[in-house]
Scaffold this active site. Structure first.
Site, PDB file in Angstrom:
ATOM      1  N   GLU A  35       0.834  -1.216   0.000  1.00  0.00           N
ATOM      2  CA  GLU A  35       0.000   0.000   0.000  1.00  0.00           C
ATOM      3  C   GLU A  35       0.866   1.261   0.000  1.00  0.00           C
ATOM      4  OE1 GLU A  35      -3.135  -0.218  -1.244  1.00  0.00           O
ATOM      5  OE2 GLU A  35      -3.476  -1.658   0.371  1.00  0.00           O
ATOM      6  N   HIS A  36       0.509   2.177  -0.891  1.00  0.00           N
ATOM      7  CA  HIS A  36       1.204   3.462  -1.079  1.00  0.00           C
ATOM      8  C   HIS A  36       2.634   3.265  -1.595  1.00  0.00           C
ATOM      9  CE1 HIS A  36      -1.759   6.415   0.552  1.00  0.00           C
ATOM     10  NE2 HIS A  36      -2.264   5.287   1.023  1.00  0.00           N
ATOM     11  N   THR A  37       2.919   2.082  -2.069  1.00  0.00           N
ATOM     12  CA  THR A  37       4.239   1.810  -2.654  1.00  0.00           C
ATOM     13  C   THR A  37       4.279   2.195  -4.130  1.00  0.00           C
ATOM     14  OG1 THR A  37       3.375  -0.416  -2.882  1.00  0.00           O
ATOM     15  CG2 THR A  37       4.961  -0.053  -1.116  1.00  0.00           C
ATOM     16  N   ASP A  38       3.099   2.279  -4.781  1.00  0.00           N
ATOM     17  CA  ASP A  38       3.125   2.458  -6.249  1.00  0.00           C
ATOM     18  C   ASP A  38       3.764   3.774  -6.662  1.00  0.00           C
ATOM     19  OD1 ASP A  38       0.874   3.935  -5.393  1.00  0.00           O
ATOM     20  OD2 ASP A  38      -0.424   3.254  -7.025  1.00  0.00           O
ATOM     21  N   SER A  69     -25.354   8.152 -16.530  1.00  0.00           N
ATOM     22  CA  SER A  69     -25.139   7.285 -15.375  1.00  0.00           C
ATOM     23  C   SER A  69     -26.472   6.676 -14.964  1.00  0.00           C
ATOM     24  CB  SER A  69     -24.556   8.088 -14.199  1.00  0.00           C
ATOM     25  OG  SER A  69     -24.741   7.343 -13.001  1.00  0.00           O
ATOM     26  N   ALA A 123     -15.090   3.058  -1.120  1.00  0.00           N
ATOM     27  CA  ALA A 123     -14.742   1.973  -0.193  1.00  0.00           C
ATOM     28  C   ALA A 123     -13.291   1.552  -0.345  1.00  0.00           C
ATOM     29  CB  ALA A 123     -15.660   0.776  -0.430  1.00  0.00           C
ATOM     30  N   LEU A 125     -12.043   0.512  -3.181  1.00  0.00           N
ATOM     31  CA  LEU A 125     -12.031  -0.614  -4.117  1.00  0.00           C
ATOM     32  C   LEU A 125     -11.879  -0.151  -5.562  1.00  0.00           C
ATOM     33  CD1 LEU A 125     -14.832  -2.819  -2.485  1.00  0.00           C
ATOM     34  CD2 LEU A 125     -12.359  -2.962  -2.148  1.00  0.00           C
ATOM     35  N   ASP A 172      -4.313   1.104  -9.292  1.00  0.00           N
ATOM     36  CA  ASP A 172      -5.724   0.802  -9.536  1.00  0.00           C
ATOM     37  C   ASP A 172      -6.005   0.487 -11.004  1.00  0.00           C
ATOM     38  OD1 ASP A 172      -5.743   1.613  -6.919  1.00  0.00           O
ATOM     39  OD2 ASP A 172      -6.651   3.562  -7.330  1.00  0.00           O
ATOM     40  N   TYR A 224      -3.876  11.845   1.384  1.00  0.00           N
ATOM     41  CA  TYR A 224      -3.145  11.099   0.356  1.00  0.00           C
ATOM     42  C   TYR A 224      -2.035  11.977  -0.228  1.00  0.00           C
ATOM     43  CZ  TYR A 224      -2.329   8.038  -3.649  1.00  0.00           C
ATOM     44  OH  TYR A 224      -1.742   7.199  -4.574  1.00  0.00           O
TER      45      TYR A 224
HETATM   46  C1  GLA Z   1      -5.194   4.663  -3.996  1.00  0.00           C
HETATM   47  C2  GLA Z   1      -4.411   5.129  -5.219  1.00  0.00           C
HETATM   48  C3  GLA Z   1      -3.369   4.099  -5.632  1.00  0.00           C
HETATM   49  C4  GLA Z   1      -2.495   3.669  -4.460  1.00  0.00           C
HETATM   50  C5  GLA Z   1      -3.379   3.340  -3.243  1.00  0.00           C
HETATM   51  C6  GLA Z   1      -2.575   3.059  -2.021  1.00  0.00           C
HETATM   52  O1  GLA Z   1      -5.949   3.541  -4.330  1.00  0.00           O
HETATM   53  O2  GLA Z   1      -5.287   5.371  -6.289  1.00  0.00           O
HETATM   54  O3  GLA Z   1      -2.571   4.605  -6.699  1.00  0.00           O
HETATM   55  O4  GLA Z   1      -1.567   4.676  -4.142  1.00  0.00           O
HETATM   56  O5  GLA Z   1      -4.309   4.359  -2.945  1.00  0.00           O
HETATM   57  O6  GLA Z   1      -1.827   1.910  -2.162  1.00  0.00           O
END
Ligand code: GLA
Length: 380
Positions: A35-38, A69, A123, A125, A172, A224
């Protein structure tokens, strides 16, 4: 035809009087770990959910885009001059894709586009990436554009970063585009090399239980961006291109202020956990995967400080009720927890979390099974 495919088709007919030329779908995702590594050029390990965004579309001859929508019961129409980065509203996830394709030099004809989705909103997702990736697939096909899957993911991310205005990494959109059934996607966010890692949990007598805590925090975007800024500052102080390049954590921590040091420790240890998780999956060592998940959650809670009461409670309760491991997934500050659970204990773990939430007056969580599913595709 699935319910949502039918719904999109019916809505398209109601809007235009015609059949759509095609239906495309792209899934939401769960990040198993990483998580948050990308955005630190690091490693991620997501898989695609069965829940997806569906797009029914056909070209128009007047060079305009009409977006509907189904879920919001709203229709908007845009012309070429309306494609302005920073424009608000749900339609920006669709308009942003047209814009990103144009910026990359592609010609995108006008179109009628109907959207519906069963990816839970807010959420963690990736409901927005699901829309972008489904739209990308649709516009590519409608305009005869031959774009490689990784390039599609990058264009969808451009829509998110430059048009919608969220400074995310590629996690994502890569997950929504590249994932395949029964696998997690091991992605190196520096060179974008990837490998499909078998994640056939059911074959091992396990399930991935997803707990949507239904907590949604409004300050997520600011937090973020703040985490991202801390990582960039740390890279500057340490003189490395990205936190991926920190090889001696102790030496790095000695040179950093306390708070930034903890942010860096999360990223460096999380990258190592992703590599270990891939090795654990390759070895079929699910207990080890569970341990890594729980360690990842602790790191997000204590060092990166992106968790909050409800996700922390869900993780502690799931583990106490028998889960092999559990962690929050996604950007943070609420959203979903995934727990690795023996199939026969799914009910018991879900019930324990629900009871703990009631006890803490946190409202009722929604639980479902996260079965690794297919990425973006054309359905008809
Ligand atoms: C969100 C961002 C992703 C990633 C995650 C954390 O989903 O869109 O790029 O940074 O947070 O892993």
């Amino acid at each position: 035809m699935s319910v949502l495919t039918q719904q999109a088709t019916d809505a398209f007919r109601a809007l235009t009087g015609n059949d759509p030329e095609g239906i495309w779908a792209a899934p939401g995702r769960i990040n198993l770990i990483g998580e948050h590594t990308d955005y630190n050029d690091g490693f991620v390990l997501p898989f695609a959910l069965p829940q997806a965004a569906y797009v029914a579309a056909a070209p128009r001859t007047d060079g305009r885009w009409r977006f509907r929508s189904v879920d919001l019961d709203e229709t908007v129409e845009l012309g070429p001059d309306d494609l302005v980065p920073g424009s608000p509203g749900w339609q920006s996830y669709l308009a942003g894709v047209v814009w990103a394709l144009q910026q990359a030099g592609h010609t995108v004809a006008g179109a009628d586009v109907v959207l519906t989705s069963d990816v839970p909103l807010g959420a963690g997702l990736s409901s927005s990436a699901a829309i972008e990736c489904a739209a990308l697939a649709a516009f590519a096909d409608l305009n005869g554009l031959d774009i490689e899957p990784l390039e599609r993911a990058k264009l969808a991310r451009t829509a998110e970063n430059a048009y919608v205005g969220a400074p995310t990494g590629l996690l994502d959109q890569a997950a929504s585009t590249l994932c395949i059934e029964d696998h997690a996607l091991f992605l190196d966010c520096r060179d974008f090399a990837s490998r499909q890692v078998p994640l056939a949990v059911t074959g091992a007598g396990l399930e991935i239980l997803v707990v949507d805590t239904r907590t949604r925090h409004s300050h997520v975007d600011g937090e973020y961006a703040a985490r991202r800024a801390s990582c960039e500052e740390a890279s500057r102080i340490l003189g490395v291109p990205a936190l991926r390049d920190v090889t001696d954590l102790d030496a790095a921590l000695a040179r950093l202020p306390e708070l930034i040091g903890r942010r860096v420790r999360h990223i460096v240890t999380e990258n190592a956990r992703v590599l270990e998780a891939v090795a654990a999956l390759d070895a079929g060592d699910y207990p080890r995967l569970g341990e890594l998940m729980t360690a990842s959650h602790a790191s997000m809670r204590d060092d990166y400080e992106i968790t909050e009461t409800s996700v922390d409670l869900a993780v502690v309760t799931a583990c106490a009720a028998g889960a092999l491991g559990a962690r929050m997934t996604g950007g943070g500050f609420g959203g979903c927890v995934l727990a690795l659970v023996r199939a026969e204990q799914v009910e018991q773990v879900a019930a324990a979390v629900t009871a703990a939430f009631a006890e803490a007056s946190l409202g009722q969580p929604v639980t479902f099974l996260g079965r690794p599913s297919a990425g973006a595709r054309r359905l008809h």
